[in-house]
Design an enzyme around this catalytic site. Structure first.
Site, mmCIF file in Angstrom:
data_model
loop_
_atom_site.group_PDB
_atom_site.id
_atom_site.type_symbol
_atom_site.label_atom_id
_atom_site.label_comp_id
_atom_site.label_asym_id
_atom_site.label_seq_id
_atom_site.Cartn_x
_atom_site.Cartn_y
_atom_site.Cartn_z
ATOM 1 N N ARG A 99 46.497 2.129 23.103
ATOM 2 C CA ARG A 99 45.629 1.224 22.350
ATOM 3 C C ARG A 99 44.311 0.914 23.042
ATOM 4 O O ARG A 99 43.306 0.669 22.406
ATOM 5 C CB ARG A 99 46.376 -0.111 22.128
ATOM 6 C CG ARG A 99 47.578 -0.024 21.250
ATOM 7 C CD ARG A 99 48.519 -1.207 21.512
ATOM 8 N NE ARG A 99 49.077 -1.112 22.864
ATOM 9 C CZ ARG A 99 49.825 -2.023 23.448
ATOM 10 N NH1 ARG A 99 50.126 -3.152 22.806
ATOM 11 N NH2 ARG A 99 50.289 -1.848 24.669
ATOM 12 N N GLU A 106 41.573 9.839 11.985
ATOM 13 C CA GLU A 106 42.461 10.959 11.688
ATOM 14 C C GLU A 106 42.432 11.303 10.214
ATOM 15 O O GLU A 106 42.155 10.461 9.357
ATOM 16 C CB GLU A 106 43.897 10.589 12.105
ATOM 17 C CG GLU A 106 44.822 11.805 12.142
ATOM 18 C CD GLU A 106 46.300 11.446 12.079
ATOM 19 O OE1 GLU A 106 46.675 10.335 12.499
ATOM 20 O OE2 GLU A 106 47.076 12.288 11.585
ATOM 21 N N GLU A 107 42.726 12.543 9.955
ATOM 22 C CA GLU A 107 42.939 13.073 8.619
ATOM 23 C C GLU A 107 43.943 12.199 7.866
ATOM 24 O O GLU A 107 44.895 11.706 8.456
ATOM 25 C CB GLU A 107 43.536 14.476 8.816
ATOM 26 C CG GLU A 107 43.448 15.373 7.659
ATOM 27 C CD GLU A 107 43.901 16.786 8.041
ATOM 28 O OE1 GLU A 107 43.666 17.198 9.214
ATOM 29 O OE2 GLU A 107 44.495 17.443 7.200
ATOM 30 N N ARG A 180 53.427 13.455 -0.647
ATOM 31 C CA ARG A 180 53.616 13.885 0.743
ATOM 32 C C ARG A 180 54.792 13.221 1.450
ATOM 33 O O ARG A 180 55.023 13.481 2.640
ATOM 34 C CB ARG A 180 52.333 13.603 1.544
ATOM 35 C CG ARG A 180 51.877 12.166 1.648
ATOM 36 C CD ARG A 180 52.529 11.341 2.720
ATOM 37 N NE ARG A 180 52.186 9.933 2.621
ATOM 38 C CZ ARG A 180 51.273 9.335 3.367
ATOM 39 N NH1 ARG A 180 50.641 10.012 4.264
ATOM 40 N NH2 ARG A 180 51.017 8.031 3.213
ATOM 41 N N ARG A 207 51.380 11.314 30.302
ATOM 42 C CA ARG A 207 51.576 12.421 29.366
ATOM 43 C C ARG A 207 51.420 13.802 30.003
ATOM 44 O O ARG A 207 51.225 14.788 29.307
ATOM 45 C CB ARG A 207 50.613 12.264 28.186
ATOM 46 C CG ARG A 207 50.666 10.921 27.483
ATOM 47 C CD ARG A 207 52.002 10.633 26.830
ATOM 48 N NE ARG A 207 51.986 9.333 26.140
ATOM 49 C CZ ARG A 207 53.012 8.814 25.502
ATOM 50 N NH1 ARG A 207 54.176 9.446 25.472
ATOM 51 N NH2 ARG A 207 52.915 7.628 24.919
#
Lengths: 253, 253, 253, 253
Positions: A99, A106-107, A180, A207
């Site tokens: 955050r 984003e798409e 979707r 990560r």
């Protein structure tokens, strides 16, 4: 990249694409080691520290090491990286939990008909959970070639099936956001993600998988792939900062 | 700028400087209107939106207006401004309350002997509180020339006195962080402040005084001076975004 | 606490108060070790993890240790502490640099006539900078009784002088925000500060002085005094979390 | 709630559950209108404002209205709500984009075998996109009963199929994080989400659909369902704050 042609129930053909990569492209950046030095030096030199903004940062390598080792984080924030990312949804599910110091666009599956591109594990992706693994510390082992083939075939069937049904629903007039609802989490999506060296190092420390880190982490392979590419770009752009991060155990300062 | 020479109790002379300006200098930036468009378009065009990153943003002016009017804030975050600021401490006291989308590094009174530079209200600074003013909505009126002269004289006495005593304490071996405890809040300090267009607009909406804003604010004059300079730089760098901010009532999106 | 009566130039008396404490009072809280456990367990047990919310957290001590040692930070955020703080301005100057997981409201020198309360170093406050100390790693030694007495006397003169001049300016009609410009940074102010265990541990790791910490810090004594009191309250309220913080080297998770 | 029994390829039966609700449960809170008043009053009354913490907030209703109307946001942060949410993944995809003033812990598909619970649109969920709708301002109309029945049947087939294949993959030894890659975005997951009144109002302003809002929003129905339940709890807990939010056009302060 594999492409399969599939026909939906309305009779329309779709070229279903299967990929195993995560794409990270640097769109823009404003990032120098010199900015770290100037920002740190303002505490002891005030406005005059501005002269360091254009100086060779190699001369102040020791200062950057000092900051990294002692976790003085704020001087690492006066820079910016904009990445374009193309990755499956299950990667964004983890990414967006970061955050602080991250901006995202984003798409949207509400506003856009999603493209038929799906993630499949590559041949080097460990597939099998080691028996006795525990949450927080799972261990994985590679699958056999047969296990990989079976899985990939199985997943491809799902994706073809789901995407053609998605298209059919759209053709019947259902809203995109409704149609979707049964698309799978391995469908690809794209985003812009903007961060600074400090928030990026926090991300990398969690990560990437490095046994030699002070606080080792066991990230999901697909987000680690994105991390590794961002780290490569980071190391090129801010080499002294990156080297200090590496030297002092990859602890986000 | 007035400079007075003053002698501390140890016999050392100090050139005490008095200023009435707030300095804001752009050190670095990565900021285009095109980035706003690309970031917004990723929702409807996915990875292909990257083509907008290098296109003329004037053709998508309408999209930026749409975003500003409807408060879609995230596309305004993929950019960055680094400012060097020189201002009195009482200005930083307000500035540092902006937590989101702002990064700071400031001169330290613990690590550095502070310079003898002090803020005095300029002749156009309203000095007098209108009788009956209420908290949250104070109104100020200009002072007479005599009121200005008296005040400036009175403040200069304080600053000379306090700074020479500060130096004397340092000379006696007291720690910087102890010696400075009675320095006044009008002493100048420097910082780097990094933000993006979204966090900057949030700042401007609160820290500029504009009666035609949808949510008018009554900022302190000295922080408004800094805001005005940042807004000038913002308008030059991201002219379409700034124009939309202005057109739709200066509400931070 | 010392109180001196001082007369301003308009003839009004003021009781000038001198203190050496930092007051931290817990106003409200919602904080249990059990919440950490439930939040961590949602990842492996889903909605059923809610049962841990009311269970004895002592049985899951190991889980909290695991989270602290491996820096899994988010489970420590589902709790809240509201503190009322009374401290000199130079303490807030550092405190407000903590942006994430902290909320602030503070007394305003623009809206309120400030009270005549000033901070003086107590007899146990180290006053003298060790010759050869370096920024980022200053070392301080105690002053002699004479050095303490001299300093306190010197500072009291400043405070009495400045406060009476402040009052005189107000009496002459100058706005509060103008009149206060030469008040010193050791004047007391009050605020409410709200945080959670994660943001509190980040604060404590930087603002307490502990040689046995993994990343030792050299905080200013006055903010360390506030930290110590918050830590005492934290240890009482979330004893298992605090013990894990302590055990694993006081690294903010 | 519909439950279907399905047999996976390994011969094991699974009870597949279909739901149309979003569950929001308040786990804990520390939230009063009085805290808003005390926090606002500290600016004009300093430490004495603490007395308002325990007073009847109804007497200061006007102050809360003033704060809401003029967007003075910080006094609304000294409180906390912990919600447990059970919702399909596509809802979290939007929710987690709220970064500021929100804390999250969610069920993990890496660490846990996901439960066979899937979302289906209820009979009152608008299903059909109005022709000519535009991104950012889509309009939806209800489907016929036949359209609803067809869709629900179609989705149920997908979910049964995907979940049994997921279980089969687990049975064959594939890692949870691999096996789940083709699970659909309508599978349920659980999380704890902690916020304060300010971050909650920012959420509500975007995630409820109210034509009378100053900045109307068109949220996805499923996140609006969660918002409405949080708003009901908010209105009960901080009734004066909620009423001011409502009165001044539902603009997040």
């Amino acid at each position: 990249m594999t492409v399969l042609t599939a026909t939906d129930r309305s009779g329309t053909d779709h070229a279903i694409t299967f990929r195993s990569d995560i794409d990270v492209t640097l769109m823009d950046s404003m990032a120098t080691d010199a900015s770290v030095i100037a920002a740190a030096r303002v505490s002891t030199q005030g406005a005059d520290s501005a002269e360091f903004w254009d100086m060779d940062p190699a001369e102040s390598k020791g200062l950057i090491k000092f900051l990294a080792r002692n976790r003085h984080g704020t001087p690492f924030e006066h820079n910016s990286f904009v990445f374009r990312v193309t990755a499956p949804i299950f990667v964004y599910r983890e990414w967006h939990r970061h955050r602080v110091g991250w901006s995202y666009n984003e798409e949207s599956g509400r506003y856009k008909t999603l493209e038929p591109a799906f993630y499949l594990p590559g041949t080097d992706r460990k597939l099998i959970e080691k028996p006795g693994s525990k949450p927080g510390n799972y261990e994985y082992v590679p699958g056999t070639a047969a296990q990989h083939d079976w899985l990939v075939q199985d997943m491809m069937e799902d994706c073809v099936n789901l995407y053609t049904r998605y298209q059919d629903r759209l053709w019947r007039g259902y809203a995109k956001e409704v149609a979707r609802m049964t698309l799978p989490v391995n469908i690809y999506s794209s985003m812009y993600a903007t961060c600074n060296a400090r928030s990026l190092m926090a991300f990398l420390s969690l990560r990437t998988e490095r046994d030699d880190a002070v606080f080792p982490s066991k990230p999901m392979r697909e987000i680690a792939m994105a991390s590794e590419e961002m780290e490569r770009i980071f190391a090129e752009t801010m080499p002294i900062t990156w080297a200090a991060f590496e030297e002092f155990g990859r602890v986000g300062p």
